[in-house]
Design an enzyme around this catalytic site. Sequence first.
Site, mmCIF file in Angstrom:
data_model
loop_
_atom_site.group_PDB
_atom_site.id
_atom_site.type_symbol
_atom_site.label_atom_id
_atom_site.label_comp_id
_atom_site.label_asym_id
_atom_site.label_seq_id
_atom_site.Cartn_x
_atom_site.Cartn_y
_atom_site.Cartn_z
ATOM 1 N N PHE A 1 0.863 -1.183 0.000
ATOM 2 C CA PHE A 1 0.000 0.000 0.000
ATOM 3 C C PHE A 1 0.894 1.225 0.000
ATOM 4 O O PHE A 1 1.707 1.418 0.904
ATOM 5 C CB PHE A 1 -0.926 0.033 1.211
ATOM 6 N N ASP B 1 9.448 2.391 1.427
ATOM 7 C CA ASP B 1 8.296 3.132 1.920
ATOM 8 C C ASP B 1 8.159 2.828 3.407
ATOM 9 O O ASP B 1 7.668 1.777 3.802
ATOM 10 C CB ASP B 1 7.039 2.704 1.142
ATOM 11 N N LYS C 1 3.154 9.960 8.497
ATOM 12 C CA LYS C 1 2.460 9.501 9.702
ATOM 13 C C LYS C 1 3.057 10.064 10.995
ATOM 14 O O LYS C 1 2.701 11.141 11.426
ATOM 15 C CB LYS C 1 2.390 7.974 9.715
#
Length: 397
Positions: free
Chosen positions: A139, A224, A253
């Site tokens: 993702f 990532d 995040k």
Amino acid sequence: MSNSAQWIERAERHIARTYGRYPLVAARGEGCRLWDVDGKEYLDFLAGVAVNNLGHCHPKVVKALQEQAATLLHVSNYFHIPAQIELAELLCRHSFGDRVFFCNSGAEANEAAMKLVRKHSREAHGENRFEVITALASFHGRTIGTIAATGQDKVRVGFEPVVPGFKYVAFGDIEALRAAVSPNICAVMLEPVQGEGGVNVPPPGYLRAVRELCDAKDLLLVFDEVQVGCGRTGTLFAYEQEGVEPDIMTLAKALAGGPPIGAMVYREKYVETLGPGTHGSTFGGNPLMTAAGVSALRTLLEDGVLDNCRAMGTYLRQRLEEFKQRYAFIVEVRGRGLIYGMELSIEGGDIVKKCLSRGLLLNCTMGKVLRFLPPLIVTREEIDEALAILESVLQDI
């Protein structure tokens, strides 16, 4: 003051329906706990999906935000921003990187990485070498570009035609990756631990083999770390656990301890690839977000947070493994640090809802994987409290 039902009714009239929201209207948070507008208390083992690594409203982050908000909220990236410079220095000092591009989210950081690898490859190898290999179940975001990079068909449904230039291989299968490399490939982009894909941990030696393959084929390697960076796996960055360095790393995040920020960290040799005018972000690296980032990163590095993450992660895994021995529908427990997935042989959505009703926030990914993402400051007592709630639900199955 409106109660939860009234707030939800108002939301239904005006908020986009892009989320399947739970009936919780958040009012305030402190540490590992969240309260709704009706005063009900919850143990938060979702942490804003790995954003609140320092817990809710960490006092050092709040102080940094308050002081910066009273001084300077925004200034254009046409000018130099002291907090942005400080945060870039901290990131480079504690990683493989030499340069940082700041943006506002993980998807934007991944978009920047994809632009960098394509432009570098075009300049170094010609225009036909632009494809990127990513992993199945990965993702990377919700933009038009990052849904193409994501190895899950469901995120692309209805948004076709998909941006071309991506291949997907099984995560952890180095032979599948080798077979996918063609003259058109310019880079490999992977999550060191897949979060949304079910908390999938690669087999020992896999990331090192990927690094060696990229070196042999002159491919850029992108990690990532949007979800697993900033201490989540027990080290500041997840790649450290494998002793393997990427060429590019994306973060977001938890980088600012709650406020929105994204970053692409990369090596000096690629600094000319994205020169003036090739990329940008109006709000990226603004004074407010980077001041929070400096405070959050220093807290992670200096206040024993990583030590606590490792210790509590070991304890959480031990307790979850005990559950696996007691309940036949638990298939596997996997993860690192304080990101754990408990794979079930049954659907997990109802378990999450029942935990919510009893005061515990979790989520379920890939339909059958309960995901545990408590703040890295969580205590043993809070883990015991959370798992007591979970067990009370599991016993009813």
